[in-house]
Write a protein that holds these residues in place. Structure first.
Motif, PDB file in Angstrom:
ATOM      1  N   VAL A 163       3.038  12.971   3.311  1.00  0.00           N
ATOM      2  CA  VAL A 163       2.090  11.937   3.737  1.00  0.00           C
ATOM      3  C   VAL A 163       1.662  12.210   5.184  1.00  0.00           C
ATOM      4  CG1 VAL A 163       3.153  10.254   2.204  1.00  0.00           C
ATOM      5  CG2 VAL A 163       3.852  10.320   4.601  1.00  0.00           C
ATOM      6  N   ASP A 164       0.537  11.622   5.574  1.00  0.00           N
ATOM      7  CA  ASP A 164       0.094  11.814   6.947  1.00  0.00           C
ATOM      8  C   ASP A 164       0.936  10.972   7.900  1.00  0.00           C
ATOM      9  OD1 ASP A 164      -0.902   9.168   6.825  1.00  0.00           O
ATOM     10  OD2 ASP A 164      -2.905   9.849   6.311  1.00  0.00           O
ATOM     11  N   THR A 165       0.765  11.235   9.187  1.00  0.00           N
ATOM     12  CA  THR A 165       1.606  10.575  10.188  1.00  0.00           C
ATOM     13  C   THR A 165       1.354   9.065  10.233  1.00  0.00           C
ATOM     14  OG1 THR A 165       1.663  12.603  11.499  1.00  0.00           O
ATOM     15  CG2 THR A 165       2.279  10.569  12.624  1.00  0.00           C
ATOM     16  N   HIS A 166       0.135   8.648   9.980  1.00  0.00           N
ATOM     17  CA  HIS A 166      -0.162   7.210   9.975  1.00  0.00           C
ATOM     18  C   HIS A 166       0.616   6.499   8.871  1.00  0.00           C
ATOM     19  CE1 HIS A 166      -2.615   3.630   8.794  1.00  0.00           C
ATOM     20  NE2 HIS A 166      -2.515   3.423  10.093  1.00  0.00           N
ATOM     21  N   THR A 167       0.673   7.102   7.692  1.00  0.00           N
ATOM     22  CA  THR A 167       1.441   6.515   6.590  1.00  0.00           C
ATOM     23  C   THR A 167       2.926   6.506   6.920  1.00  0.00           C
ATOM     24  OG1 THR A 167      -0.204   7.289   4.986  1.00  0.00           O
ATOM     25  CG2 THR A 167       1.959   6.695   4.129  1.00  0.00           C
ATOM     26  N   LEU A 168       3.414   7.606   7.488  1.00  0.00           N
ATOM     27  CA  LEU A 168       4.821   7.673   7.875  1.00  0.00           C
ATOM     28  C   LEU A 168       5.152   6.588   8.895  1.00  0.00           C
ATOM     29  CD1 LEU A 168       7.554   9.186   7.781  1.00  0.00           C
ATOM     30  CD2 LEU A 168       6.693  10.616   9.656  1.00  0.00           C
ATOM     31  N   TRP A 169       4.308   6.441   9.890  1.00  0.00           N
ATOM     32  CA  TRP A 169       4.512   5.409  10.920  1.00  0.00           C
ATOM     33  C   TRP A 169       4.517   4.020  10.291  1.00  0.00           C
ATOM     34  CZ3 TRP A 169       0.286   2.258  12.971  1.00  0.00           C
ATOM     35  CH2 TRP A 169       0.677   1.419  14.023  1.00  0.00           C
ATOM     36  N   SER A 170       3.628   3.785   9.349  1.00  0.00           N
ATOM     37  CA  SER A 170       3.579   2.492   8.661  1.00  0.00           C
ATOM     38  C   SER A 170       4.893   2.213   7.946  1.00  0.00           C
ATOM     39  CB  SER A 170       2.419   2.472   7.659  1.00  0.00           C
ATOM     40  OG  SER A 170       1.178   2.730   8.285  1.00  0.00           O
ATOM     41  N   ALA A 171       5.439   3.250   7.306  1.00  0.00           N
ATOM     42  CA  ALA A 171       6.718   3.093   6.610  1.00  0.00           C
ATOM     43  C   ALA A 171       7.864   2.876   7.590  1.00  0.00           C
ATOM     44  CB  ALA A 171       6.991   4.320   5.742  1.00  0.00           C
ATOM     45  N   VAL A 172       7.782   3.525   8.744  1.00  0.00           N
ATOM     46  CA  VAL A 172       8.813   3.341   9.773  1.00  0.00           C
ATOM     47  C   VAL A 172       8.807   1.897  10.280  1.00  0.00           C
ATOM     48  CG1 VAL A 172       9.459   3.967  12.141  1.00  0.00           C
ATOM     49  CG2 VAL A 172       8.930   5.756  10.476  1.00  0.00           C
ATOM     50  N   LEU A 173       7.634   1.322  10.441  1.00  0.00           N
ATOM     51  CA  LEU A 173       7.555  -0.078  10.867  1.00  0.00           C
ATOM     52  C   LEU A 173       8.202  -0.994   9.825  1.00  0.00           C
ATOM     53  CD1 LEU A 173       3.934  -0.340  12.347  1.00  0.00           C
ATOM     54  CD2 LEU A 173       6.080   0.132  13.534  1.00  0.00           C
ATOM     55  N   GLN A 174       8.047  -0.648   8.541  1.00  0.00           N
ATOM     56  CA  GLN A 174       8.688  -1.413   7.474  1.00  0.00           C
ATOM     57  C   GLN A 174      10.190  -1.135   7.413  1.00  0.00           C
ATOM     58  OE1 GLN A 174       7.327  -3.689   5.535  1.00  0.00           O
ATOM     59  NE2 GLN A 174       5.199  -3.403   6.173  1.00  0.00           N
ATOM     60  N   GLN A 216       0.825  -1.208   0.000  1.00  0.00           N
ATOM     61  CA  GLN A 216       0.000   0.000   0.000  1.00  0.00           C
ATOM     62  C   GLN A 216       0.861   1.262   0.000  1.00  0.00           C
ATOM     63  OE1 GLN A 216      -2.298  -1.136   3.527  1.00  0.00           O
ATOM     64  NE2 GLN A 216      -4.193  -1.145   2.304  1.00  0.00           N
ATOM     65  N   ILE A 217       1.962   1.224   0.759  1.00  0.00           N
ATOM     66  CA  ILE A 217       2.860   2.391   0.802  1.00  0.00           C
ATOM     67  C   ILE A 217       3.509   2.599  -0.566  1.00  0.00           C
ATOM     68  CG2 ILE A 217       4.901   3.396   1.885  1.00  0.00           C
ATOM     69  CD1 ILE A 217       4.223   1.630   4.359  1.00  0.00           C
ATOM     70  N   ILE A 270      10.710  -4.103  -2.011  1.00  0.00           N
ATOM     71  CA  ILE A 270       9.271  -4.372  -1.942  1.00  0.00           C
ATOM     72  C   ILE A 270       8.686  -4.464  -3.346  1.00  0.00           C
ATOM     73  CG2 ILE A 270       7.052  -3.430  -1.181  1.00  0.00           C
ATOM     74  CD1 ILE A 270       8.735  -1.999   1.072  1.00  0.00           C
ATOM     75  N   GLU A 271       9.102  -3.567  -4.215  1.00  0.00           N
ATOM     76  CA  GLU A 271       8.573  -3.531  -5.579  1.00  0.00           C
ATOM     77  C   GLU A 271       8.934  -4.793  -6.361  1.00  0.00           C
ATOM     78  OE1 GLU A 271       6.108  -1.111  -8.006  1.00  0.00           O
ATOM     79  OE2 GLU A 271       6.699  -1.022  -5.913  1.00  0.00           O
ATOM     80  N   ASN A 272      10.068  -5.368  -6.052  1.00  0.00           N
ATOM     81  CA  ASN A 272      10.534  -6.547  -6.781  1.00  0.00           C
ATOM     82  C   ASN A 272       9.865  -7.839  -6.325  1.00  0.00           C
ATOM     83  OD1 ASN A 272      12.266  -4.861  -8.107  1.00  0.00           O
ATOM     84  ND2 ASN A 272      14.065  -5.406  -6.897  1.00  0.00           N
ATOM     85  N   GLN A 273       9.217  -7.816  -5.174  1.00  0.00           N
ATOM     86  CA  GLN A 273       8.634  -9.045  -4.639  1.00  0.00           C
ATOM     87  C   GLN A 273       7.551  -9.578  -5.571  1.00  0.00           C
ATOM     88  OE1 GLN A 273       7.247  -8.124  -0.703  1.00  0.00           O
ATOM     89  NE2 GLN A 273       9.308  -7.870   0.134  1.00  0.00           N
ATOM     90  N   ASN A 320       3.987   5.343  -5.894  1.00  0.00           N
ATOM     91  CA  ASN A 320       3.818   5.242  -7.348  1.00  0.00           C
ATOM     92  C   ASN A 320       2.755   6.195  -7.864  1.00  0.00           C
ATOM     93  OD1 ASN A 320       5.764   3.255  -7.440  1.00  0.00           O
ATOM     94  ND2 ASN A 320       4.313   1.570  -7.414  1.00  0.00           N
ATOM     95  N   SER A 321       1.715   6.426  -7.057  1.00  0.00           N
ATOM     96  CA  SER A 321       0.655   7.340  -7.496  1.00  0.00           C
ATOM     97  C   SER A 321       1.183   8.759  -7.650  1.00  0.00           C
ATOM     98  CB  SER A 321      -0.515   7.306  -6.504  1.00  0.00           C
ATOM     99  OG  SER A 321      -0.181   7.932  -5.274  1.00  0.00           O
TER     100      SER A 321
END
Length: 505
Positions: free
Chosen positions: A64-75, A44-45, A164-167, A50-51
């Motif tokens: 991006v919003d903080t929720h998206t940033l946090w999601s990326a930080v977890l990754q 999703q990130i 991630i993109e290559n998976q 890509n969008s």
């Protein structure tokens, strides 16, 4: 009476400041993310990133919003890079008197939200830039950091977009350079080179930019080019012990390694100076290979000095150690008074704050920085000029085909940020530019915006060697004036094809 009034005023001021600080602390402590949502998936990130690209926008984590940033930080293994300062331009620690104070305030904030039990809360602080790398687990922490007046940016430190993109689709979804990693050698067609004294091969593309004619006026002597790439092959003697051979003399080559090959972000031991990819050797060859007597391709500025930095394992700057390696290479080259030009034929499809800081650090120290506009396969249709070539502090270059009209190479990126173009693909055969191979006494073909960038850096060295008292602005202006579209910049190809001879006259 006057003294009493002053005392009251001072006491009131102290009380007001104290209350203000207390209120700020309370407002920070009250940051709570209600209705906590599940983190976004890596897919999703990436789709969000890509969008942006598909809509012609540049992606920054700040958008991006903080929720998206946090999601990326977890990754990103909970690793976060924090750039701090009083304003956008307060990134240079060596010129920031309050750097330590600001950093301590940010660390205090981290401890309030994350707790001070973790002894690895801050695992890295930069010696030259106002940035630190920390561990963050809570969404509230990221929100508090974003609200802090001393924080310039908060970014995931190890978000691996390309992994991630290559998976699941490694062939179609991989962004890879047309002149990326590889140890191939090629038999160079006689029609693609011209042999000159003492027994050196001039690549066909050089004649399209009047480089051989320019050698009557300058060969780059006295100018030092820094190449930020994957290093130099230990097996190619012409880029090592035989750097001074044939009609190349009185110059030096130096090699440094700042890339750490480790999955652990706190590792600091680099894997050395040697090219384990092939790309760095090719780029250094295009810019500076000697005018040799070995019957092999030579470089544009064959009497210029070379400082090679192994900053990445490959051409795509994916992850913490590659991005930090590039940042460290730029600050190191920025600190060298003898380096005038920096060439980097690597990049990313979105902004990386630490690299941006490193580029700006070198730029502020008078370095003329050339970056590749982008060379890729599956991303060619919707990604414009890549980062950091899109930055105003860099000179963006792309490759075009051999033709009477401008035609970008099939895998080259174009766009408004492009400054110059170099012919790098032959009509008919499709052959690229001959360069030294990874292996001794061997040659190869390379192309894309990578070879175009290194070629342009070599031309800049010719101009600066001819005019040693000039500033980078004067060198760049002369190059623009010597290009086909000057003074009106083309929307996709910038100032167009450079004429090296004109630039030296």
């Amino acid at each position: 009476m006057i003294k009493n009034v002053l005392k009251v005023t001072v006491l009131f001021s102290i009380f007001a400041i104290s209350c203000s600080q207390e209120e700020n602390l309370k407002s920070e402590e009250l940051i709570v993310i209600s209705n906590q949502k599940d983190p976004l998936t890596a897919r999703q990130i990436n789709d969000l990133i890509n969008s942006f690209n598909q809509n012609g926008k540049k992606f920054y984590w700040k958008d991006v919003d903080t929720h998206t940033l946090w999601s990326a930080v977890l990754q990103s293994k909970n690793l976060v890079t924090i750039g701090f300062g009083k304003n956008r331009d307060d990134f240079d620690r060596t010129k920031s008197p309050d750097a330590a104070k600001m950093q301590n305030e940010i660390i205090s904030l981290l401890k309030r939200y994350e707790g001070d039990q973790n002894d690895k809360l801050v695992f890295s602080e930069d010696a030259y830039l106002n940035l630190i790398d920390v561990v963050v687990t809570k969404q509230e922490t990221l929100e508090a950091l974003r609200r802090n007046k001393f924080v310039r940016y908060v970014e995931p430190a190890d978000y691996r977009y390309f992994s991630i993109e290559n998976q699941g689709n490694p062939e179609d979804n991989q962004m890879e350079s047309d002149s990326g990693c590889g140890y191939s050698t090629s038999t160079i067609s006689a029609s693609d080179v011209t042999t000159i004294s003492p027994n050196a091969q001039v690549p066909w593309a050089f004649y399209k930019h009047a480089i051989p004619s320019a050698w009557n006026l300058s060969t780059g002597a006295g100018v030092t080019i820094g190449v930020v790439d994957t290093g130099l092959s230990p097996q190619q003697t012409l880029m090592n012990g035989s750097f001074n051979t044939g009609q190349s003399s009185g110059r030096f080559v130096q090699k440094y390694g700042v890339y750490v090959d480790s999955i652990w972000p706190w590792s600091t031991s680099t894997d050395g100076v040697n090219d384990l990819c092939g790309h760095g050797t090719s780029m250094a060859s295009v810019a500076t290979a000697p005018r040799n007597n070995n019957g092999l391709p030579m470089g544009v500025a064959y009497n210029a000095n070379l400082v090679s930095y192994r900053a990445s394992s490959d051409v795509v700057l994916n992850g913490f150690h590659e991005q930090r390696g590039v940042q460290n290479a730029f600050t190191a080259l920025g600190n060298r008074t003898d380096v005038k030009i920096i060439s980097m034929s690597m990049g990313h499809i979105f902004s990386v704050g630490r690299i941006e800081d490193g580029v700006r650090y070198a730029n502020n120290r008078g370095k003329l920085i050339f970056c590749a506009g982008g060379t890729s396969t599956s991303f060619t249709n919707f990604v414009g000029v890549i980062f950091p070539a899109w930055m105003p502090e860099t000179v963006a270059v792309t490759g075009i085909k051999e033709a009477s009209t401008y035609q970008k190479c099939d895998v080259c990126h174009t766009g408004a940020e492009i400054d110059f173009t170099i012919m790098m693909e032959r009509s008919g055969t499709g052959n690229k530019v001959p360069v030294l191979s990874y292996y001794n006494n061997q040659a190869d073909y390379v192309g894309g915006s990578s070879v175009a960038t290194a070629t342009t850096a070599g031309i800049a060295a010719l101009v600066w060697a001819k005019n040693p008292t000039w500033t980078k602005a004067q060198v760049l202006t002369k190059m623009k004036q010597s290009s086909q579209f000057y003074p009106t910049k083309n929307s996709q190809f910038g100032h167009g094809i450079i004429n090296a001879l004109t630039a030296l006259q």
